[in-house]
Design an enzyme around this catalytic site. Structure first.
Site, PDB file in Angstrom:
ATOM      1  N   LYS A   1      -1.825  -2.314   3.905  1.00 12.06           N
ATOM      2  CA  LYS A   1      -1.427  -0.673   3.976  1.00 12.06           C
ATOM      3  C   LYS A   1      -2.574   0.257   3.611  1.00 12.06           C
ATOM      4  O   LYS A   1      -2.892   1.000   4.511  1.00 12.06           O
ATOM      5  CB  LYS A   1      -0.267  -0.509   3.667  1.00 12.06           C
ATOM      6  CG  LYS A   1       0.959  -1.559   3.922  1.00 12.06           C
ATOM      7  CD  LYS A   1       2.490  -0.980   3.476  1.00 12.06           C
ATOM      8  CE  LYS A   1       2.581  -0.880   2.089  1.00 12.06           C
ATOM      9  NZ  LYS A   1       2.686  -2.072   1.220  1.00 12.06           N
TER      10      LYS A   1
ATOM     11  N   ARG B   1      10.734   3.136   0.157  1.00  8.84           N
ATOM     12  CA  ARG B   1      10.653   1.797  -0.261  1.00  8.84           C
ATOM     13  C   ARG B   1      12.066   1.560  -0.445  1.00  8.84           C
ATOM     14  O   ARG B   1      12.359   0.239  -0.754  1.00  8.84           O
ATOM     15  CB  ARG B   1      10.251   1.589  -1.253  1.00  8.84           C
ATOM     16  CG  ARG B   1       8.538   0.730  -1.483  1.00  8.84           C
ATOM     17  CD  ARG B   1       7.995   0.806  -2.648  1.00  8.84           C
ATOM     18  NE  ARG B   1       6.992  -0.250  -2.771  1.00  8.84           N
ATOM     19  CZ  ARG B   1       5.664   0.151  -2.966  1.00  8.84           C
ATOM     20  NH1 ARG B   1       5.192   1.219  -2.411  1.00  8.84           N
ATOM     21  NH2 ARG B   1       5.152  -0.963  -3.208  1.00  8.84           N
TER      22      ARG B   1
ATOM     23  N   ARG C   1      -7.306  -9.623  -5.203  1.00  4.07           N
ATOM     24  CA  ARG C   1      -7.517  -8.257  -4.897  1.00  4.07           C
ATOM     25  C   ARG C   1      -8.161  -7.604  -6.196  1.00  4.07           C
ATOM     26  O   ARG C   1      -7.753  -7.835  -7.339  1.00  4.07           O
ATOM     27  CB  ARG C   1      -6.211  -7.411  -4.837  1.00  4.07           C
ATOM     28  CG  ARG C   1      -6.441  -5.852  -4.339  1.00  4.07           C
ATOM     29  CD  ARG C   1      -5.379  -5.378  -3.755  1.00  4.07           C
ATOM     30  NE  ARG C   1      -4.140  -5.167  -4.365  1.00  4.07           N
ATOM     31  CZ  ARG C   1      -2.851  -4.559  -4.036  1.00  4.07           C
ATOM     32  NH1 ARG C   1      -3.178  -4.231  -2.681  1.00  4.07           N
ATOM     33  NH2 ARG C   1      -1.909  -4.431  -4.740  1.00  4.07           N
TER      34      ARG C   1
ATOM     35  N   ARG D   1      -5.282  -5.052 -10.980  1.00  7.68           N
ATOM     36  CA  ARG D   1      -3.964  -4.126 -11.343  1.00  7.68           C
ATOM     37  C   ARG D   1      -3.224  -5.184 -12.028  1.00  7.68           C
ATOM     38  O   ARG D   1      -3.085  -6.376 -11.745  1.00  7.68           O
ATOM     39  CB  ARG D   1      -3.636  -3.872 -10.077  1.00  7.68           C
ATOM     40  CG  ARG D   1      -4.254  -2.593  -9.427  1.00  7.68           C
ATOM     41  CD  ARG D   1      -3.435  -2.321  -8.171  1.00  7.68           C
ATOM     42  NE  ARG D   1      -2.113  -2.494  -7.935  1.00  7.68           N
ATOM     43  CZ  ARG D   1      -1.519  -2.166  -6.644  1.00  7.68           C
ATOM     44  NH1 ARG D   1      -2.097  -1.694  -5.751  1.00  7.68           N
ATOM     45  NH2 ARG D   1      -0.134  -2.248  -6.733  1.00  7.68           N
TER      46      ARG D   1
ATOM     47  N   ARG E   1       7.511  -8.207  -7.320  1.00  8.19           N
ATOM     48  CA  ARG E   1       7.265  -7.170  -6.082  1.00  8.19           C
ATOM     49  C   ARG E   1       7.781  -7.928  -4.732  1.00  8.19           C
ATOM     50  O   ARG E   1       8.254  -7.121  -4.022  1.00  8.19           O
ATOM     51  CB  ARG E   1       5.695  -6.933  -6.150  1.00  8.19           C
ATOM     52  CG  ARG E   1       5.347  -5.911  -7.288  1.00  8.19           C
ATOM     53  CD  ARG E   1       4.032  -5.905  -7.578  1.00  8.19           C
ATOM     54  NE  ARG E   1       3.157  -5.051  -6.367  1.00  8.19           N
ATOM     55  CZ  ARG E   1       2.010  -5.236  -6.181  1.00  8.19           C
ATOM     56  NH1 ARG E   1       1.377  -6.331  -6.714  1.00  8.19           N
ATOM     57  NH2 ARG E   1       1.353  -4.553  -5.334  1.00  8.19           N
TER      58      ARG E   1
END
Ligand code: AMP
Length: 209
Positions: free
Chosen positions: A13, A88, A122, A155, A166
């Protein structure tokens, strides 16, 4: 144009939003980026949300809704926005409908296995939030952001245990928004499996740009 980007973590996103702002000329508003900036600045908001975010859980609805309401009242958001990572939960979507009406909701369709591959590799710039990947999109200089020279890091919530949490949170609390927006006739599905260039094409096609 008022757009919502809906999809699991790691669906791309943020990466698409960074490209899409040039196409639709509206600001990219990411609640995740706002929270991470607050954490980096060690502001009262940052101190309140750090442990929650690191563990992969959601920040409470009231705090998040207030933050978005304030951000959408700013001048640059009057012509539209790309909301990335908000809403969310159903209560967030209901609250948003009271202060702004989105034109379209882009649903990023991607299987869990692909999400895991993306999130575990990532890397993110500490300074400007740009995204990289150890296999598919390495920075030119190791650990330094191509765009701003900031430090590129993993992260805390991209570590395995937080990723699992998550995805569980996404399934339980966020995925119901797909039906919520489909019933309102706002949902457009985007195949988020391919690389960025292809997803940009899918995005343009979905919106008829
Ligand atoms: P993201 O960068 O969108 O993956 O967001 C990172 C983290 O910020 C999430 O895992 C949540 O802890 C928090 N967060 C971001 N957006 C929201 C939201 N709309 N509601 C609650 N928590 C959020």
């Amino acid at each position: 144009m008022k757009l919502i980007f809906l999809g699991p973590p790691g669906a791309g996103k943020g990466t698409l939003a960074a490209k899409a702002v040039d196409l639709v000329k509206v600001p990219h508003i990411s609640t995740g980026v706002i929270f991470r900036s607050a954490i980096a600045a060690q502001s009262p908001l940052g101190r309140k949300v750090k442990a929650i975010i690191d563990s992969g859980k959601l920040v409470d609805d009231d705090t998040t809704i207030e933050l978005v309401k304030e951000r959408l009242s700013q001048g640059d958001a009057q012509k539209g926005y790309i909301l990335d990572g908000f809403p969310r939960t159903i209560p967030q979507a209901e609250a948003l409908a009271e202060f702004s009406s989105a034109d379209k909701v882009l649903n990023f369709d991607i299987p869990d296995a692909k999400v895991l591959e993306r999130l575990s590799g990532r890397r993110v710039c500490k300074k400007c939030g740009a995204n990289y990947h150890v296999l598919f999109n390495k920075p030119k200089k190791e650990s330094l952001c191509d765009a701003c020279g900031g430090e590129v890091y993993i992260r805390e919530d991209d570590k395995e245990e937080a990723i699992r949490k998550r995805l569980e949170v996404y399934r339980d609390q966020t995925a119901p928004l797909i039906d919520f927006y489909r019933k309102k006739g706002l949902l457009l599905d985007v195949d988020a499996r391919p690389g960025t260039d292809e997803v940009v094409k899918n995005f343009k096609q979905a919106l008829g740009l």
